[in-house]
Each structure stands twice: as C-alpha cells, then as structure tokens.
Write an enzyme that holds these catalytic residues in place. Structure first.
Site, PDB file in Angstrom:
ATOM      1  N   HIS A   1     -37.961 -19.087 -19.276  1.00  0.00           N
ATOM      2  CA  HIS A   1     -37.967 -19.974 -18.093  1.00  0.00           C
ATOM      3  C   HIS A   1     -39.348 -20.602 -17.866  1.00  0.00           C
ATOM      4  CE1 HIS A   1     -33.966 -18.680 -16.544  1.00  0.00           C
ATOM      5  NE2 HIS A   1     -34.271 -17.559 -17.156  1.00  0.00           N
TER       6      HIS A   1
ATOM      7  N   ASN B   1     -28.937 -18.125 -12.208  1.00  0.00           N
ATOM      8  CA  ASN B   1     -28.797 -19.180 -13.217  1.00  0.00           C
ATOM      9  C   ASN B   1     -27.731 -20.174 -12.784  1.00  0.00           C
ATOM     10  OD1 ASN B   1     -30.730 -18.288 -15.070  1.00  0.00           O
ATOM     11  ND2 ASN B   1     -29.254 -17.102 -16.258  1.00  0.00           N
TER      12      ASN B   1
ATOM     13  N   HIS C   1     -38.608 -12.238  -8.244  1.00  0.00           N
ATOM     14  CA  HIS C   1     -38.280 -10.872  -8.672  1.00  0.00           C
ATOM     15  C   HIS C   1     -36.974 -10.434  -8.009  1.00  0.00           C
ATOM     16  CE1 HIS C   1     -38.368  -6.787  -9.675  1.00  0.00           C
ATOM     17  NE2 HIS C   1     -39.357  -6.349  -8.933  1.00  0.00           N
TER      18      HIS C   1
ATOM     19  N   TYR D   1     -39.722  -7.847 -13.843  1.00  0.00           N
ATOM     20  CA  TYR D   1     -40.319  -9.007 -13.172  1.00  0.00           C
ATOM     21  C   TYR D   1     -41.694  -8.720 -12.580  1.00  0.00           C
ATOM     22  CZ  TYR D   1     -36.066 -11.652 -13.989  1.00  0.00           C
ATOM     23  OH  TYR D   1     -35.031 -12.310 -14.604  1.00  0.00           O
TER      24      TYR D   1
HETATM   25 FE1  HDE Z   1     -34.926 -13.214 -16.178  1.00  0.00          FE
HETATM   26  N1  HDE Z   1     -36.915 -13.060 -16.547  1.00  0.00           N
HETATM   27  N2  HDE Z   1     -34.616 -11.529 -17.275  1.00  0.00           N
HETATM   28  N3  HDE Z   1     -32.897 -13.429 -15.994  1.00  0.00           N
HETATM   29  N4  HDE Z   1     -35.173 -14.904 -15.184  1.00  0.00           N
HETATM   30  C1  HDE Z   1     -37.851 -13.919 -16.118  1.00  0.00           C
HETATM   31  O1  HDE Z   1     -39.849 -13.267 -15.113  1.00  0.00           O
HETATM   32  C2  HDE Z   1     -35.580 -10.659 -17.651  1.00  0.00           C
HETATM   33  C3  HDE Z   1     -31.944 -12.576 -16.452  1.00  0.00           C
HETATM   34  C4  HDE Z   1     -34.239 -15.648 -14.532  1.00  0.00           C
HETATM   35  O2  HDE Z   1     -38.443 -19.573 -11.857  1.00  0.00           O
HETATM   36  C5  HDE Z   1     -39.252 -13.430 -16.359  1.00  0.00           C
HETATM   37  O3  HDE Z   1     -41.462 -14.176 -13.830  1.00  0.00           O
HETATM   38  C6  HDE Z   1     -34.992  -9.488 -18.239  1.00  0.00           C
HETATM   39  C7  HDE Z   1     -30.659 -12.881 -15.878  1.00  0.00           C
HETATM   40  C8  HDE Z   1     -34.834 -16.802 -13.913  1.00  0.00           C
HETATM   41  O4  HDE Z   1     -40.035 -18.083 -12.098  1.00  0.00           O
HETATM   42  C9  HDE Z   1     -39.045 -12.049 -17.010  1.00  0.00           C
HETATM   43  C10 HDE Z   1     -33.634  -9.700 -18.207  1.00  0.00           C
HETATM   44  C11 HDE Z   1     -30.877 -13.948 -15.050  1.00  0.00           C
HETATM   45  C12 HDE Z   1     -36.189 -16.708 -14.220  1.00  0.00           C
HETATM   46  C13 HDE Z   1     -37.538 -11.955 -17.049  1.00  0.00           C
HETATM   47  C14 HDE Z   1     -33.412 -10.982 -17.597  1.00  0.00           C
HETATM   48  C15 HDE Z   1     -32.273 -14.282 -15.143  1.00  0.00           C
HETATM   49  C16 HDE Z   1     -36.373 -15.523 -15.007  1.00  0.00           C
HETATM   50  C17 HDE Z   1     -40.154 -14.386 -17.094  1.00  0.00           C
HETATM   51  C18 HDE Z   1     -32.535  -8.803 -18.733  1.00  0.00           C
HETATM   52  C19 HDE Z   1     -29.849 -14.709 -14.202  1.00  0.00           C
HETATM   53  C20 HDE Z   1     -37.266 -17.692 -13.830  1.00  0.00           C
HETATM   54  C21 HDE Z   1     -41.182 -14.833 -16.077  1.00  0.00           C
HETATM   55  C22 HDE Z   1     -32.602  -7.453 -18.269  1.00  0.00           C
HETATM   56  C23 HDE Z   1     -29.228 -13.875 -13.207  1.00  0.00           C
HETATM   57  C24 HDE Z   1     -37.841 -17.388 -12.483  1.00  0.00           C
HETATM   58  C25 HDE Z   1     -40.881 -14.094 -14.882  1.00  0.00           C
HETATM   59  C26 HDE Z   1     -38.858 -18.436 -12.107  1.00  0.00           C
HETATM   60  C27 HDE Z   1     -37.611 -15.088 -15.488  1.00  0.00           C
HETATM   61  C28 HDE Z   1     -36.922 -10.865 -17.511  1.00  0.00           C
HETATM   62  C29 HDE Z   1     -32.105 -11.531 -17.446  1.00  0.00           C
HETATM   63  C30 HDE Z   1     -32.829 -15.391 -14.420  1.00  0.00           C
HETATM   64  C31 HDE Z   1     -39.696 -11.837 -18.351  1.00  0.00           C
HETATM   65  C32 HDE Z   1     -35.760  -8.286 -18.788  1.00  0.00           C
HETATM   66  C33 HDE Z   1     -29.349 -12.130 -16.126  1.00  0.00           C
HETATM   67  C34 HDE Z   1     -34.131 -17.876 -13.117  1.00  0.00           C
HETATM   68  O5  HDE Z   1     -39.559 -11.018 -16.205  1.00  0.00           O
END
Ligand code: HDE
Length: 711
Positions: free
Chosen positions: A89, A162, A353, A376
């Site tokens: 993202h 999402n 987060h 997060y």
């Molecule tokens: Fe994320 N995800 N994600 N994700 N995600 C990040 O956090 C992660 C997941 C989503 O505009 C990171 O600050 C793991 C689902 C959005 O700043 C990180 C898993 C959904 C955004 C991270 C998921 C999301 C992130 C990267 C599986 C939809 C952007 C930078 C366990 C429900 C937020 C950050 C923004 C961002 C980890 C799965 C949505 C790396 C480990 C499911 C919208 O922490």
C-alpha cells in the site's frame, strides 16, 4: 442536503446540529502548520540567513570550508528526507472529512461516535494500491486500500479495509509469502504495480484459498475510475459490544454515493502512462471544487447465536456474507471535504492500525486479523523511526492521552510528572485506570469463553475455497464475465512458465467455472479442462445480485466529467447550455481546443480552453461533447488529435454527443449511431440521451463492435 463549500481551514459543514465540530482535527493540526509568509529564512536553530545562494569558500575560486554550518545543516537534512515507504500500500492519497451516524446504535454498541447523531467525528481517509511503490501509477489492476481513521472522543478507531470484501489468504503466516510473490520479480524488479508475472501466478495457483480474491482482482473492481466510485469493506468479521456487554458479529461496508464504476482495461493501461496521478488528481480536484466524495457506512449484523448458521465460517477472511442472507443496514455517512496541506506530514506519516480500537468495538478470532494486530505497530517502527509515531500531528488522538510510556526517538511530549510507573504515590497515583462502564468507560475485551489445544492447524470449516468464487462469478453480468476472461487471459499470457498457466486454468479456474476455464484455456492455447478437480459444495445461493457492480450505479450523473471539444466558429450557445445542464446535475466539463489560444465563438464571443485536446485525453473523461458550429466542425475534422479523441471515447464505450456539422465526425470515422453515440442539431436535442447514457456509465452493447476499432 445543503452543499458545503471548502473554505480553507474554516469548514462550514453544518447541515445538522453540530455539537462536536468536525473541524477539531484540523484545528489541532493548525498548531503544527507552518506558514512562512512574511517570515525570515533561518537555520533550524533560528539564526537568520544572509546568503542562501553561495557556500562559504576560501576565496572566490577556493575550496568550500567545513565550518559552513548553514551548508552542512541544509545538506544533512536533505540527505535524510526520505523514510521507508509502506511495504504494501505504498502508493496512495488521502483526505480529511467527517463521519456522522444517522441514529444511536445503542442496541449494538456503546461506542460514543456510533451513538451521537449530532456529532461529526473527524476522519482521515487514505486510499492506496497494494503492489506498486510510492511513485507507481494509480490505475493499475490491483486491490485498493480503503483506510479510515476516526478521531473519536474515546480515542482513534482505524477501519483499515480494502475495496474488495475478501482476502487472498486465510492465515497471517502466509502474508509475507503472498506479498513476496506479488511484488516485482526479485532478479529484475519487474513488473511495477502489476500481478501479471510468474511468481504471483505460481503462488496463487498453488494456494487454492486465493481463488476467490484473485477472481475479484481479475474483475472490474480492480480497475476503478475514482476512489469515490469504490465500495469499501472491513473484510474481517468484527464484534460490536453494547452497554450491557452483549456482543454481535459485524461486517463493515462503505457504500459510495457516486456508485461503483470502473475503467475499461485499455483505458486503465493508457492512463497509467498519460496520467499516473489520475486517481489522486480526481480526489484532489473534486474536493477543491466542493464536489465532496461521500459514502454511507453499512453494517451486516450477525447475532452471536447465528455464528454457525452459514455454509462458510465467519472467521474465514476469504468469504463474504452475501447481502441476500444478511442485509446491509446503512447507519451513517462519511464526507471527504478537505485536502491535506502537506502530503508527507499527513498522508505519508499517517499510521493506520486495525488494533486502534475504542470501547464498543472488538476483534473476532479471524487468524488473518489476529496477525495484522501485530504487524501494523511493528512496521511503523522502521517506517516512522521509533515508537512515538502516535505523537505525530496526523496520528494524535483528539482526546487527551496519558500513560507511563517514556522517551525513545523523536519524543515530543515533555512529561512533567516524577513517577513514570503505576501504581505510584509520588504523583498521586495518576494517570489512573478507568473501569469499564456502560458508556465512556475504559476498554475491556469482550469476555469470549475460550478453550483449546495448542496446535497449528487450519480449521476444517475453512476448507472450501471455490463455492464463493463460483457465487461471485455467477453473480456477474455477461459483460463483466467477459472482462474476467480477458483479464485472466492477459495476466496468464504474461506468465513465461507454461506449467503455471496450466495449473491455474486446470486446478483453479476449472473448479470455479468450467466455461471460464475453457475460454481462458482457448485464449492461451492450452488444452481445455474437462472437469473440476475437486468436489465443490453447493452453496446456499446460486447468485448474489449485490455483487455485480452493474447493479450499483446511482442513476444520476453527479460528479461525472465531460470533455467539450471546441474550435473557432463553435456555437457558444451550445457550450453554455450544456455547461448549465451539467452544473444542475452536479457534473462538470472542461473545454478543450486544438491550442491553448482563446476560441472565437460563432456569436463573436471568446472561450478560454481549459487545456488542449492533446493535453487532456479522452481517457480522463466520462463522456465527450462536440457542440455545433460549421467551421469548428471542419477544423476538428482535420485535426488528428480531435479525431482520435472521438474514436478513443467510442472504443472505450463512452457517451458521445455530436451537434450540427460535428455529426459528420461519426461518418468520417465510420462509427454507427447507438444509444450512446448521439447526434442532433443543438445541445438541447442531445442533452437527455447524453445524460442517460452517462448515467449508465458505458454503452456495453457497443463492446463487440468497438473491438474492431483501433486502440
Ligand atoms: Fe495490511 N498492511 N496486512 N491488509 N493494509 C499494511 O501497514 C498486513 C491486510 C491494508 O493507508 C502495512 O502501515 C498483514 C488485509 C491497508 O496506510 C503492514 C496482513 C487488509 C493498508 C500490513 C495484512 C489490509 C495496509 C504496510 C495479513 C484489508 C494501508 C504499511 C495478516 C482488510 C494503510 C502499514 C495505509 C498496510 C500488514 C492484510 C489492508 C505491513 C501482516 C486483510 C488498507 O503492516
């Protein structure tokens, strides 16, 4: 609903009694905003600078001197301007706004912001793509992030979702594998912002739980026109908890008032080159001109006793709850009405987060969500450089926050107390815990009874990976299905290893829908599959109409954008009439001419173009209008850019209206009239069918014919 005007930092959003003003976050940010107008240029320690053009040297042509603290400070700061981008993202854009609940939801939750209809809770919302880096294009085929930070009076609540209701994997432990597979290939870092490559398809063809979400990413949902045209989903099942401590399961939905609408694939690809900032630009411009994007918050509420009533597991994030089984109750609205002042300070430093919770909302045991709760905070440590990121202006809650956490990099708070521990008697025991209470109490986790054996195992109830993928495919219109076939064929066509293509078609697609698999096989020159490879359970529903975006249009043209092609001799009255009608409908237009020079109308007036025809391509608009005017039509008929404009809009199935002599453009280009290619003597004659066609978004019936038109 009265419209609101964006008047800088003074927002006038007062269409309901406004007990808690939605501007509070903006006012808090004001403390940190810098305006250097009328101020002297200084070093970071306040020394005024006399010469910002020349470094200090030993003689005019001599070497620079180490003592030049002004040069050193400036270069050192510059050297460290970048922070690590988000791992996923990374590419995104954001805006401020507010959320307001329609009526108290006391029976469901004790959360204050969901119980006070008079209160506008400030929000900061960031939209993003997933795969590409910070500088990648907006319109690539990808999932879009939809992250909302609510600055409530009880602390920040982040709904980090999402634009699709499901996810690729069921367990957090697979996330690094999935992300490594979808990111560019490790040897040459290709492709940027795309999943059309071997490692992605290798992984997903080996991991059937991804089938449903991959199907969503091959659908038109993955190429939205604008953020305001996307639904949002919390994806996981969450809990709401009310004042009596009773809990229900909940799925969060965002419903765009603009409806759900997408690009066509050729358009998405071209936009990625011609305007890689297309979506962030649209969001920015819409807000600047007071055309605020809006969503309704929807809840699917599932009583605790119904947890096991479905043919899927509520804890499985690869499953959605069909709206036909549990309707979406609309409970409030969100308006985005203010652009950030500084991209880095606000959008880039925003730390979302899923674990930022307030009393009245709680987690479920979804194993993907549980893993996110660790990730997060952890990722901000390297991205924002330490554990004090919640002190950054954009992340600070609006309510007071106090605890005994101390020090660390970039600490801003000057803690006055002598006792940074609890219990203490030196500082009177402060800050103290707040016991849980029916309203405004301390957070306490929902006391869900738990027992179990420690093990690493995927629940048996997570085993079916295909019936909901099939449900989604069956819910699409024939047009949408055609796009899905084309998307799989395009993506797999980029995969070099034939065995990966075969595995995806024979072991995944064949289990979703044999017809889909066969069409893709034919396009790829593979042997068509004869039968599914697994027994797919019969789902409760055959189709869910709520999943087809063809059913999610608003039936109006609000916020749609029309290109008006003009040249000398254009009928000015046609231009004015259409502009007036568009404004009444909440839509807008731009005037495009062969050059930037003012255009003389047939009536002897002048029109100043907004851009040149070559400068703002048809792919940036929803429709094209060419007003009457003989000499204008003659000029445009000889202008390759203008002819290409009309042809391209036709190819992309857009509404086109040609008036007077401009009607000849259609015959010149061998284009047949249809419900969206309209001609008439004047703008008055075409306005109704034109607006109807724009409201239908595309002229889908034209699609087979448009295939024969050059791209
Ligand atoms: Fe994320 N995800 N994600 N994700 N995600 C990040 O956090 C992660 C997941 C989503 O505009 C990171 O600050 C793991 C689902 C959005 O700043 C990180 C898993 C959904 C955004 C991270 C998921 C999301 C992130 C990267 C599986 C939809 C952007 C930078 C366990 C429900 C937020 C950050 C923004 C961002 C980890 C799965 C949505 C790396 C480990 C499911 C919208 O922490």
């Amino acid at each position: 609903m009265p419209t609101e005007k964006n008047t800088g930092s003074q927002l006038a959003g007062t269409d309901t009694p406004d007990r808690e003003n939605s501007n509070r976050k903006l006012e808090q940010l004001d403390e940190f905003r810098e305006d250097a107008t009328d101020e002297a240029l200084t070093t970071n320690t306040g020394t005024r600078i006399a010469d910002n053009q020349n470094s200090l040297k030993a003689g005019e042509r001599g070497p620079s001197l180490l003592e030049d603290f002004i040069l050193r400070e400036k270069i050192t700061h510059f050297d460290h301007e970048r922070i690590p981008e988000r791992i996923v993202h990374a590419r995104g854009a954001a805006a401020h706004g507010y959320f307001q609940v329609y009526e108290p939801l006391a029976e469901l939750t004790k959360a204050d912001f969901l119980n006070e209809p008079g209160k506008k809770t400030p929000v900061f919302v960031r939209f993003s793509t997933v795969q590409g880096p910070r500088g990648s294009a907006d319109t690539v085929r990808d999932v879009r992030g939809f992250a909302v930070k609510f600055y409530t009076d009880e602390g920040n609540f982040d709904l980090v979702g999402n634009n699709m209701p499901v996810f690729f994997i069921q367990d957090a432990i697979k996330f690094p594998d999935f992300v490594h597979a979808v990111k560019p290939e490790p040897h040459n870092e290709i492709p940027t912002g795309a999943s059309a490559h071997d490692t992605f398809w290798d992984f997903v063809s080996l991991v059937p739980e991804s089938a449903h979400m991959v199907l969503w990413t091959m659908s038109d949902r993955a190429i939205p026109v604008a953020y305001r045209g996307m639904q949002g989903f919390g994806v996981h099942t969450f809990r709401l908890v009310n004042a009596e401590g009773r809990s229900v399961f909940v799925k969060f939905h965002w419903r765009p008032l603009s409806g759900v609408y997408s690009l066509v694939w050729d358009e998405a690809q071209k936009l990625a080159g011609k305007d890689p900032d297309f979506q962030r630009r649209t969001l920015w411009e819409d807000i600047e001109k007071g055309d605020y994007p809006e969503w309704e918050l929807g809840l699917q509420v599932i009583p605790e006793e119904d947890e096991h009533k479905f043919d899927f597991d509520l804890l499985d994030p690869t499953k959605l709850v069909p709206e036909e089984l549990v309707p979406v109750r609309k409970v409030g609205r969100m308006v985005l009405n203010r652009n950030p002042d500084n991209f880095f300070a606000e959008t880039e430093q925003a730390a979302f987060h899923p674990g930022h919770l307030v009393p009245g909302i709680d987690f479920s045991n979804d194993p993907l969500l549980q893993g996110r709760l660790f990730s997060y905070t952890d990722t901000q440590l390297s991205r924002l450089g330490g554990p004090n990121f919640n002190e950054l202006p954009i992340n600070r809650p609006l309510c007071p926050f106090h605890n005994n956490q101390r020090d660390a990099q970039h600490r801003q708070t000057v803690n006055k107390g002598r006792a940074a521990y609890e219990p203490n008697s030196i500082d009177g025991g402060w800050p103290k815990e707040t016991p849980p209470a029916p309203r405004h109490g301390g957070f306490s986790s929902y006391p869900e009874p738990l027992s179990g054996t420690k093990l690493r195992k995927r629940a048996d109830s997570f085993a079916d990976h295909f019936s909901q993928a099939r449900l989604f495919y069956n819910s699409l219109s024939e047009t949408e299905k055609g796009h899905v076939v084309a998307a799989y064929s395009f993506e797999l066509g980029k995969v070099e290893r034939v065995h990966i293509r075969e595995r995806q078609v024979h072991e995944i697609l064949a289990n979703i829908d044999l017809d889909l698999a066969r069409q893709v096989a034919e396009n790829l020159g593979l042997t068509p599959p004869q039968a599914p490879t697994v027994q797919v359970p019969e789902g409760t529903l055959k189709a869910s109409p709520a999943l087809s975006q063809m059913n999610l249009l608003p039936g109006n043209i609000k916020s749609r954008k029309v290109a008006i092609l003009i040249a000398n001799g254009v009928q000015g009255s046609d231009v004015e009439f259409l502009q007036g009608e568009l404004a009444k409908a909440g839509a807008s237009a731009k005037l495009l001419a062969p050059s930037s020079a003012p255009v003389n109308t047939a009536e002897g007036r002048q029109l100043v173009p907004d851009a040149t025809i070559a400068g703002l391509p048809s792919i940036a608009f929803d429709a094209v209008f060419v007003p009457a005017g003989d000499s204008a039509a003659k000029t445009l008929g000889k202008d390759g850019d203008a002819l290409h404009y009309v042809l391209e809009a036709y190819k992309h199935l857009k509404a086109i209206a040609l008036c007077g002599a401009a009607g000849d453009l259609a015959s010149q280009l061998y284009l047949e009239a249809d419900e969206g290619l309209i001609s008439g003597a004047t703008a008055k004659d075409v306005v109704k069918p034109l607006f109807d066609a724009i409201a239908r978004h595309r002229v889908w019936a034209r699609e087979p014919k448009a295939k024969a038109v050059p791209a």
